[in-house]
Design an enzyme around this catalytic site. Structure first.
Site, PDB file in Angstrom:
ATOM      1  N   GLY A  15       0.887  -0.967   0.054  1.00 46.42           N
ATOM      2  CA  GLY A  15      -0.155  -0.334  -0.121  1.00 46.42           C
ATOM      3  C   GLY A  15       0.991   0.872  -0.014  1.00 46.42           C
ATOM      4  N   ARG A  49      -0.380  -1.731  -6.370  1.00 47.36           N
ATOM      5  CA  ARG A  49      -0.363  -1.899  -7.783  1.00 47.36           C
ATOM      6  C   ARG A  49       0.470  -1.102  -8.723  1.00 47.36           C
ATOM      7  NH1 ARG A  49      -7.087  -3.306  -7.092  1.00 47.36           N
ATOM      8  NH2 ARG A  49      -6.558  -0.846  -6.468  1.00 47.36           N
ATOM      9  N   ASP A  88       1.395  -7.450  -7.107  1.00 45.23           N
ATOM     10  CA  ASP A  88      -0.255  -7.948  -7.263  1.00 45.23           C
ATOM     11  C   ASP A  88       0.026  -9.229  -6.347  1.00 45.23           C
ATOM     12  OD1 ASP A  88      -2.469  -9.596  -7.756  1.00 45.23           O
ATOM     13  OD2 ASP A  88      -1.549 -10.010  -9.541  1.00 45.23           O
ATOM     14  N   LYS A 151      -5.867  -1.069  11.577  1.00 41.53           N
ATOM     15  CA  LYS A 151      -7.119  -1.437  11.148  1.00 41.53           C
ATOM     16  C   LYS A 151      -8.081  -1.270   9.513  1.00 41.53           C
ATOM     17  CE  LYS A 151      -9.875   1.905  13.119  1.00 41.53           C
ATOM     18  NZ  LYS A 151      -9.847   3.347  11.801  1.00 41.53           N
ATOM     19  N   ASP A 180      -2.795  -0.229  16.715  1.00 39.56           N
ATOM     20  CA  ASP A 180      -4.206   0.935  17.430  1.00 39.56           C
ATOM     21  C   ASP A 180      -3.322   2.608  17.239  1.00 39.56           C
ATOM     22  OD1 ASP A 180      -5.537   2.986  18.616  1.00 39.56           O
ATOM     23  OD2 ASP A 180      -6.733   1.052  18.934  1.00 39.56           O
ATOM     24  N   HIS A 181      -3.003   3.282  16.090  1.00 41.99           N
ATOM     25  CA  HIS A 181      -2.548   4.383  16.275  1.00 41.99           C
ATOM     26  C   HIS A 181      -2.879   5.539  17.834  1.00 41.99           C
ATOM     27  CE1 HIS A 181      -5.612   6.849  15.295  1.00 41.99           C
ATOM     28  NE2 HIS A 181      -4.838   8.264  15.135  1.00 41.99           N
ATOM     29  N   HIS A 243      -9.583   2.945  19.554  1.00 45.83           N
ATOM     30  CA  HIS A 243      -9.323   3.622  20.402  1.00 45.83           C
ATOM     31  C   HIS A 243      -9.967   4.088  21.415  1.00 45.83           C
ATOM     32  CE1 HIS A 243      -7.759   3.865  16.362  1.00 45.83           C
ATOM     33  NE2 HIS A 243      -8.347   4.778  16.271  1.00 45.83           N
ATOM     34  N   LYS A 343     -17.946  12.807  14.513  1.00 41.40           N
ATOM     35  CA  LYS A 343     -16.884  13.538  13.131  1.00 41.40           C
ATOM     36  C   LYS A 343     -18.360  14.871  13.042  1.00 41.40           C
ATOM     37  CE  LYS A 343     -15.076  10.154  10.472  1.00 41.40           C
ATOM     38  NZ  LYS A 343     -13.092  10.387  10.918  1.00 41.40           N
TER      39      LYS A 343
HETATM   40  C1  BG6 Z   1      -8.910   6.781  12.540  1.00 37.20           C
HETATM   41  C2  BG6 Z   1     -10.507   6.460  12.158  1.00 37.20           C
HETATM   42  O1  BG6 Z   1      -8.543   5.382  13.526  1.00 37.20           O
HETATM   43  O2  BG6 Z   1      -8.908   7.738  13.651  1.00 37.20           O
HETATM   44  C3  BG6 Z   1     -10.843   8.436  11.482  1.00 37.20           C
HETATM   45  O3  BG6 Z   1     -10.240   5.826  11.104  1.00 37.20           O
HETATM   46  C4  BG6 Z   1     -10.239   8.935  12.287  1.00 37.20           C
HETATM   47  O4  BG6 Z   1     -12.016   7.579  10.817  1.00 37.20           O
HETATM   48  C5  BG6 Z   1      -8.684   9.034  13.053  1.00 37.20           C
HETATM   49  O5  BG6 Z   1     -10.082   9.744  12.196  1.00 37.20           O
HETATM   50  C6  BG6 Z   1      -9.017  10.060  14.224  1.00 37.20           C
HETATM   51  O6  BG6 Z   1      -6.867  10.011  14.980  1.00 37.20           O
HETATM   52  P1  BG6 Z   1      -6.551  10.934  14.970  1.00 37.20           P
HETATM   53  O7  BG6 Z   1      -5.401  10.894  15.370  1.00 37.20           O
HETATM   54  O8  BG6 Z   1      -6.324  12.479  14.154  1.00 37.20           O
HETATM   55  O9  BG6 Z   1      -7.331  11.673  16.414  1.00 37.20           O
END
Ligand code: BG6
Length: 491
Positions: A15, A49, A88, A151, A180-181, A243, A343
């Site tokens: 990716g 790709r 691919d 994710k 999970d960032h 999260h 959002k």
């Molecule tokens: C992502 C979601 O995991 O986290 C997004 O898919 C969201 O929709 C984002 O905007 C929020 O992350 P952060 O770090 O900007 O709070």
């Protein structure tokens, strides 16, 4: 000062032409390189790709780090570590070619055969890729091999189980790094330190002294160009399952016996096991869903969710969720955890508010009708820091009190930008530290919890849109707390 460990590795990014690679991964690799956490012994192979080549990916990487480099810097020393191959994911030739390429770069860059496979793409092929990597001998190396996956990890519990089974047929649990960032964010990592390194908090961290805990993650952005993904996901799958529940687990867990990955994860898992399952016919008592209508954000008029693109007309997808979580264990019996995310809300902000119980008898007159309980606010973003809300004497004669705040701003104190979440997580994955990645048991328990809520909602047509863009969500989200005698705390 302890010596910086410089992992050696070939990083293979599936990716590589995508948004995540450009916005997060390339800048993070650059920052690791600049800060000396990566030396010369690394190579990055980008796969996707598109018919790019080494020159194009290098130009692209250069663009992605533009804001980070100084004017006279020669970035080619860095970008020369990047290579590209059109790929691919279903073709044996692609994997054979990748294997030859990895082996040759390992010699050039002396990476000790360490391989990090990073899946930064649509999840449909995660299982296939993992298996093909194994089948084509890409795991046969004297070094370590690890698989980092983005994710969403499944769409619900059954699909997550299926994916996990596919991955585990090719990689062991200790080789799988589920991102999970939020777990890479500085202040999320600070939750444990604030709790376990400060008696004044941890001694009070229970149902005797805490009224409730609130976690809010609000965003001003709409769904932008992600409408297709988002409409099949919604806020519950996009933010709550991962999260938000991860932050709750860190806030509610018992102190681990040490800081090892196993011990920390095991305490978090216990919290998720203690989360009271919401019965399908009781979901409305505990959860509120919403979808944004038109409104104004930062002085600009924005359209409602269903008018973002044609395909969203009539959509019943939730862009907002608020919920009350009940944790059935000794420490938390009777203390609600309220969570809220959405959002197109008023501000972009993630914060935790711990509301402490009032003193048994108040000697002081308070002018306003509002209570001023002690609050501990942990600001995750955009400002990083903690604020403690106390009551103090109002200057002058008399016994009036006024609320004051003791505040610590992390960014202001350390004077440098705190490392990006992805930067930390990438580094951890190369060091083999999985503490800030989610274990399968956490993923499974989180899905089990949210699946019930989603199943109940699927039976009832929502009355959407029900909140204005630029607001803090539907009224019902305020009522959720009001009926318990609480309210959402602003900063
Ligand atoms: C992502 C979601 O995991 O986290 C997004 O898919 C969201 O929709 C984002 O905007 C929020 O992350 P952060 O770090 O900007 O709070």
């Amino acid at each position: 000062m302890s010596e910086t460990i410089q992992p050696k590795a070939t990083i293979v990014i599936f990716g590589a032409t995508g948004d995540l690679a450009n916005r997060k991964l390339y800048p993070s690799i650059y920052r690791l390189y600049k800060s000396g956490k990566l030396d010369e012994n690394f190579a990055v192979i980008g796969l996707a790709r598109r018919g790019w080549d080494n020159d194009i990916i290098r130009e692209n990487v250069e663009k992605s780090i533009q804001g980070l480099v100084t004017e006279d810097e020669d970035v080619s020393a860095f970008t020369s570590h990047f290579y590209y191959r059109p790929f691919d994911v279903t073709s044996a030739d692609s994997y054979n070619d990748l294997k030859n390429m990895v082996e040759s770069l390992e010699k050039d860059y002396q990476t000790d055969g360490n391989r990090l496979f990073y899946l930064a793409m649509a999840p449909d092929f995660f299982g296939t890729i993992a298996n093909e990597l194994k089948n084509h001998g890409l795991k046969d190396t004297p070094g370590w091999t690890r698989l980092v996956i983005e994710k969403p990890f499944g769409h619900d519990l059954p699909s997550a189980k299926k994916l996990n089974k596919e991955l585990q047929a090719a990689f062991n649990e200790d080789q799988i790094y589920r991102i999970d960032h939020y777990l890479g964010k500085e202040m999320v990592q600070n939750i444990e330190v604030i709790r376990f390194a400060n008696g004044i908090f941890e001694h009070l961290w229970n149902n005797q002294f805490i009224n409730n805990i609130q976690v809010t993650s609000s965003e001003t952005l709409g769904v932008e160009e992600r409408a297709h993904y988002y409409d099949t996901s919604g806020a519950t799958r996009d933010m709550i399952q991962n999260h938000m529940l991860q932050m709750v687990a860190l806030l509610a867990m018992e102190p681990p016996i040490n800081l090892s990955t196993e011990e920390i994860r095991s305490e978090k898992i216990k919290v998720l096991r203690a989360l009271r399952a919401v019965k399908e016919d009781k979901v409305d008592e505990y959860f509120v869903r919403g979808q944004y209508g038109a409104g104004t954000i930062d002085g600009k008029e924005v359209v409602g969710y269903q008018d973002e693109v044609e395909a969203l007309k009539g959509s019943e997808t939730e862009t907002f969720v608020a919920g009350k979580l009940v944790i059935d264990n000794y420490r938390w019996a009777g203390v609600p955890f309220y969570i809220r995310t959405g959002k197109r809300m008023k501000e972009k902000s993630t914060k935790i508010v711990v509301e402490f119980k009032d003193i048994p008898m108040n000697l002081y007159h308070r002018k306003d009708a509002l209570r001023n309980p002690n609050l501990l606010v942990i600001n995750i973003q955009p400002n990083e820091g903690i604020t403690l809300h106390l009551n103090a004497k109002k200057t002058g004669n008399g016994n009036l009190t006024e609320p004051i705040q003791l505040a610590y701003h992390q960014d202001a104190q350390s004077g440098i930008n705190t490392p990006e979440a992805y930067e930390k997580l990438l580094y951890d994955s190369m060091l083999g530290d999985a503490t800030n990645f989610t274990h399968w048991d956490e993923v499974a328990l989180s899905w089990e919890f949210v699946d019930r809520i989603l199943a109940s909602w699927a039976h009832e047509k929502p009355d959407f849109p029900n909140y204005e863009s630029g607001s803090m969500g539907p009224k019902a989200a305020d009522e959720l707390l009001a009926k318990d005698g609480f309210r959402w705390w602003p900063e």
